[in-house]
Design a protein around this motif. Structure first.
Motif, PDB file in Angstrom:
ATOM      1  N   ILE A  96      -9.246   0.667  -4.620  1.00  0.00           N
ATOM      2  CA  ILE A  96      -8.882   0.750  -3.205  1.00  0.00           C
ATOM      3  C   ILE A  96      -7.663   1.668  -3.053  1.00  0.00           C
ATOM      4  O   ILE A  96      -7.560   2.433  -2.090  1.00  0.00           O
ATOM      5  CB  ILE A  96      -8.614  -0.651  -2.632  1.00  0.00           C
ATOM      6  CG1 ILE A  96      -9.719  -1.651  -3.033  1.00  0.00           C
ATOM      7  CG2 ILE A  96      -8.425  -0.606  -1.124  1.00  0.00           C
ATOM      8  CD1 ILE A  96     -11.144  -1.134  -2.954  1.00  0.00           C
ATOM      9  N   PHE A 122      -3.410  -2.980   2.407  1.00  0.00           N
ATOM     10  CA  PHE A 122      -4.612  -2.406   1.803  1.00  0.00           C
ATOM     11  C   PHE A 122      -5.839  -2.599   2.696  1.00  0.00           C
ATOM     12  O   PHE A 122      -6.809  -1.866   2.559  1.00  0.00           O
ATOM     13  CB  PHE A 122      -4.858  -2.994   0.406  1.00  0.00           C
ATOM     14  CG  PHE A 122      -3.943  -2.415  -0.635  1.00  0.00           C
ATOM     15  CD1 PHE A 122      -4.303  -1.279  -1.338  1.00  0.00           C
ATOM     16  CD2 PHE A 122      -2.715  -3.001  -0.905  1.00  0.00           C
ATOM     17  CE1 PHE A 122      -3.465  -0.732  -2.295  1.00  0.00           C
ATOM     18  CE2 PHE A 122      -1.871  -2.471  -1.859  1.00  0.00           C
ATOM     19  CZ  PHE A 122      -2.235  -1.336  -2.555  1.00  0.00           C
ATOM     20  N   SER A 161      -4.611   9.761   2.320  1.00  0.00           N
ATOM     21  CA  SER A 161      -3.192   9.742   2.699  1.00  0.00           C
ATOM     22  C   SER A 161      -2.662  11.053   3.257  1.00  0.00           C
ATOM     23  O   SER A 161      -1.559  11.087   3.797  1.00  0.00           O
ATOM     24  CB  SER A 161      -2.342   9.343   1.489  1.00  0.00           C
ATOM     25  OG  SER A 161      -2.291  10.411   0.539  1.00  0.00           O
ATOM     26  N   ARG A 164       0.807  -1.221   0.000  1.00  0.00           N
ATOM     27  CA  ARG A 164       0.000   0.000   0.000  1.00  0.00           C
ATOM     28  C   ARG A 164       0.839   1.269   0.000  1.00  0.00           C
ATOM     29  O   ARG A 164       0.623   2.171  -0.803  1.00  0.00           O
ATOM     30  CB  ARG A 164      -0.962   0.014   1.177  1.00  0.00           C
ATOM     31  CG  ARG A 164      -1.863   1.271   1.123  1.00  0.00           C
ATOM     32  CD  ARG A 164      -2.797   1.354   2.277  1.00  0.00           C
ATOM     33  NE  ARG A 164      -2.108   2.024   3.375  1.00  0.00           N
ATOM     34  CZ  ARG A 164      -2.587   2.111   4.597  1.00  0.00           C
ATOM     35  NH1 ARG A 164      -3.737   1.552   4.910  1.00  0.00           N
ATOM     36  NH2 ARG A 164      -1.933   2.739   5.531  1.00  0.00           N
ATOM     37  N   VAL A 224       0.660   3.956  -3.006  1.00  0.00           N
ATOM     38  CA  VAL A 224       0.156   5.314  -2.737  1.00  0.00           C
ATOM     39  C   VAL A 224       1.209   6.347  -3.159  1.00  0.00           C
ATOM     40  O   VAL A 224       0.877   7.353  -3.795  1.00  0.00           O
ATOM     41  CB  VAL A 224      -0.247   5.475  -1.255  1.00  0.00           C
ATOM     42  CG1 VAL A 224      -0.448   6.942  -0.891  1.00  0.00           C
ATOM     43  CG2 VAL A 224      -1.513   4.676  -0.955  1.00  0.00           C
ATOM     44  N   PRO A 255     -10.656   1.193   3.093  1.00  0.00           N
ATOM     45  CA  PRO A 255     -10.821   2.612   3.407  1.00  0.00           C
ATOM     46  C   PRO A 255     -12.268   3.020   3.127  1.00  0.00           C
ATOM     47  O   PRO A 255     -12.777   2.787   2.031  1.00  0.00           O
ATOM     48  CB  PRO A 255      -9.847   3.303   2.448  1.00  0.00           C
ATOM     49  CG  PRO A 255      -9.696   2.348   1.305  1.00  0.00           C
ATOM     50  CD  PRO A 255      -9.904   0.972   1.871  1.00  0.00           C
ATOM     51  N   HIS A 309      -7.320   4.907  -0.639  1.00  0.00           N
ATOM     52  CA  HIS A 309      -6.204   5.075   0.308  1.00  0.00           C
ATOM     53  C   HIS A 309      -5.425   6.358   0.006  1.00  0.00           C
ATOM     54  O   HIS A 309      -5.024   7.073   0.925  1.00  0.00           O
ATOM     55  CB  HIS A 309      -5.263   3.867   0.268  1.00  0.00           C
ATOM     56  CG  HIS A 309      -5.713   2.726   1.114  1.00  0.00           C
ATOM     57  ND1 HIS A 309      -5.873   2.801   2.485  1.00  0.00           N
ATOM     58  CD2 HIS A 309      -6.024   1.449   0.781  1.00  0.00           C
ATOM     59  CE1 HIS A 309      -6.266   1.633   2.970  1.00  0.00           C
ATOM     60  NE2 HIS A 309      -6.367   0.792   1.947  1.00  0.00           N
ATOM     61  N   TRP A 310      -5.197   6.631  -1.277  1.00  0.00           N
ATOM     62  CA  TRP A 310      -4.480   7.858  -1.641  1.00  0.00           C
ATOM     63  C   TRP A 310      -5.261   9.088  -1.176  1.00  0.00           C
ATOM     64  O   TRP A 310      -4.684  10.028  -0.627  1.00  0.00           O
ATOM     65  CB  TRP A 310      -4.230   7.901  -3.159  1.00  0.00           C
ATOM     66  CG  TRP A 310      -3.623   9.194  -3.587  1.00  0.00           C
ATOM     67  CD1 TRP A 310      -2.316   9.579  -3.454  1.00  0.00           C
ATOM     68  CD2 TRP A 310      -4.300  10.298  -4.190  1.00  0.00           C
ATOM     69  NE1 TRP A 310      -2.142  10.852  -3.944  1.00  0.00           N
ATOM     70  CE2 TRP A 310      -3.347  11.312  -4.406  1.00  0.00           C
ATOM     71  CE3 TRP A 310      -5.619  10.528  -4.577  1.00  0.00           C
ATOM     72  CZ2 TRP A 310      -3.673  12.536  -4.982  1.00  0.00           C
ATOM     73  CZ3 TRP A 310      -5.948  11.737  -5.160  1.00  0.00           C
ATOM     74  CH2 TRP A 310      -4.976  12.733  -5.358  1.00  0.00           C
TER      75      TRP A 310
END
Length: 181
Positions: free
Chosen positions: A71, A108, A79, A43, A47, A112, A75-76
């Motif tokens: 996903i 991951f 971030s 991850r 990212v 999120p 996550h990005w």
């Protein structure tokens, strides 16, 4: 219409017969985000690679994601990057919390579920082996995404018959017009 668009493929990348590859061929200005390792994604690394690709864009890009790429986009977004996306077109988001997910989640998981800070559209199937219909709908609701269900389309990938996917391209082009309006 061919402004900054970044293609986020999922686990194992998208092969030459995948709908994302057909889009790249038809829209040469669109770029696929490159990852060092598509088979064992981490991850933090993915990212950072997405953040670098967004930074290289002239403006806020639209993210066109499939599977684990969806996903990654979520996550990005969470971030803390100061960079922004104009929107995200999210096809067949994989449920990394599900026991059926094919590899270790490598950071991951958990899924999120924060609201995305940009417009988004989730395209889902009723018989995807990597996400149940209920979970895909729950992701769309959590992310604040519009949800479009396309019937029994498997994982909306090459194995499910989604190489050249004119309906998907039509939905994407409509989405691009909406976010750029």
């Amino acid at each position: 219409m061919d402004g900054d668009v970044l293609i986020l493929s999922g686990l194992w990348n998208s092969g030459p017969q995948h709908w994302q590859s057909y889009l790249e061929a038809r829209h040469p200005a669109w770029r696929r985000v490159a990852h060092r390792d598509y088979n064992n994604p981490e991850r933090g690394e993915w990212v950072a690679e997405l953040d670098a690709a967004v930074a290289a864009c002239a403006g806020a890009p639209v993210l066109v994601a499939h599977s684990l790429g969806c996903i990654l986009a979520a996550h990005w977004a969470a971030s803390g990057s100061p960079l922004r996306a104009a929107g995200a077109f999210l096809v067949a988001p994989s449920d990394v919390d599900a026991p059926s997910y094919p590899i270790g989640t490598n950071g991951f998981a958990p899924m999120p579920l924060a609201r995305l800070p940009f417009p988004s559209l989730v395209i889902a199937s009723t018989n995807d082996e990597f996400v149940s219909r209920e979970r895909a709908l729950a992701f769309a609701e959590a992310w604040g995404s519009r949800y479009v269900e396309i019937g029994a389309a498997g994982h909306v990938n090459t194995d499910a018959g989604y190489g050249d996917w004119p309906e998907g391209e039509r939905l994407l082009l409509e989405f691009l017009e909406q976010v750029r309006a």
